[in-house]
Write a protein that holds these residues in place. Structure first.
Motif, PDB file in Angstrom:
ATOM      1  N   PHE A 101       0.912  -1.152  -0.175  1.00 54.00           N
ATOM      2  CA  PHE A 101       0.102   0.184  -0.178  1.00 54.00           C
ATOM      3  C   PHE A 101       0.769   1.266  -0.010  1.00 54.00           C
ATOM      4  O   PHE A 101       0.537   2.297  -0.634  1.00 54.00           O
ATOM      5  N   LEU A 102       1.906   1.507   0.804  1.00 53.87           N
ATOM      6  CA  LEU A 102       2.835   2.472   0.964  1.00 53.87           C
ATOM      7  C   LEU A 102       3.550   2.463  -0.447  1.00 53.87           C
ATOM      8  O   LEU A 102       3.646   3.716  -0.993  1.00 53.87           O
ATOM      9  N   HIS A 103       3.879   1.583  -1.256  1.00 54.87           N
ATOM     10  CA  HIS A 103       4.447   1.619  -2.578  1.00 54.87           C
ATOM     11  C   HIS A 103       3.234   2.190  -3.669  1.00 54.87           C
ATOM     12  O   HIS A 103       3.830   3.069  -4.285  1.00 54.87           O
ATOM     13  N   PHE A 104       2.236   1.506  -3.467  1.00 52.70           N
ATOM     14  CA  PHE A 104       1.124   2.127  -4.112  1.00 52.70           C
ATOM     15  C   PHE A 104       0.975   3.649  -3.999  1.00 52.70           C
ATOM     16  O   PHE A 104       0.776   4.362  -4.935  1.00 52.70           O
ATOM     17  N   ALA A 105       0.753   4.108  -2.868  1.00 57.98           N
ATOM     18  CA  ALA A 105       0.334   5.564  -2.614  1.00 57.98           C
ATOM     19  C   ALA A 105       1.535   6.379  -3.175  1.00 57.98           C
ATOM     20  O   ALA A 105       1.374   7.517  -3.669  1.00 57.98           O
ATOM     21  N   ASP A 106       2.781   5.944  -3.023  1.00 57.86           N
ATOM     22  CA  ASP A 106       3.938   6.786  -3.477  1.00 57.86           C
ATOM     23  C   ASP A 106       3.902   6.844  -4.711  1.00 57.86           C
ATOM     24  O   ASP A 106       4.188   7.829  -5.204  1.00 57.86           O
TER      25      ASP A 106
END
Length: 238
Positions: A51-56
């Protein structure tokens, strides 16, 4: 007397056997809980990290500086997207535009007036797709249009948070075509504190879950709806 001793001896043996089995069962159960807990923690970490990668990737997604392709496809969901797509067509970024997923009650004239576009531009170079009802349908509708006209490269216009799933569905139904993302940036998601905004956070989490489901669906080939209002001969629902 002998019989009583024999029964008593058997009872003691059974009790000892039962006691010896209990620690083994408890040990197996505890081991299962321990490894199950480890697996759950790893799964949560992977999902959260994803999710953090997606958001970034979403918050840093930018359109190409000099966009150019054979044609343009915009996935409806807001007139800001259509405005941007029409502007790309007007400046020559693509030779033709498909507006996919338009509601059946919306006319080309209404879209033209809302985008303040010349009649000549719409008459010559804009196609309206009324058949798609979701992102899967957008991909199918776009693929038919692309193949009918023989295009090799397509500018894809949609919101930045919607782009990963849109590209995944487009590439699934049409892996031979080059899809170039042209995100319409949502200012709420560009801010550094988007995670403190309940609406922005809800949008990001919801879209991330949809991306995971789309990936699983495309990987397995299961549970793929047609995504179209009508079904023509040769349409594959899988």
């Amino acid at each position: 007397m002998t019989t009583r001793k024999t029964v008593s001896s058997q009872t003691l043996q059974e009790q000892e056997r039962s006691r010896s089995e209990r620690p083994v069962r408890r040990s197996v159960f505890r081991r299962f809980l321990r490894w199950g807990g480890f697996a759950f923690i790893i799964l949560v970490a992977v999902v959260f990290g994803g999710f953090l990668h997606f958001a970034d990737s979403i918050t840093t997604l930018k359109p190409p500086a000099e966009p150019k392709a054979d044609a343009i496809v915009v996935l409806t969901g807001g007139y800001q997207r259509i405005d941007q797509a029409v502007e790309l067509l007007r400046t020559g970024a693509g030779n033709r535009l498909l507006i996919s997923g338009v509601h059946p009650t919306t006319t080309p004239s209404q879209i033209r007036k809302l985008t303040q576009s010349p009649v000549s531009l719409f008459n010559c170079c804009v196609d309206i797709g009324y058949d798609a009802i979701d992102t899967i349908g957008n991909a199918r509708e776009a693929a038919k249009w692309i193949h009918a006209r023989g295009y090799k490269s397509i500018l894809v216009v949609t919101n930045n948070y919607h782009m990963p799933r849109s590209l995944a569905e487009l590439k699934y139904v049409d892996p031979a075509t080059e899809f170039i993302p042209y995100p319409v940036v949502n200012s709420d998601l560009k801010t550094t504190n988007w995670f403190t905004d309940p609406n922005a956070l809800r949008t990001m989490v919801s879209e991330y879950v949809k991306v995971l489901l789309a990936g699983a669906r495309n990987l397995t080939g299961l549970g793929r709806p047609l995504g179209l209002r009508s079904r023509e001969p040769g349409d594959d629902p899988s």
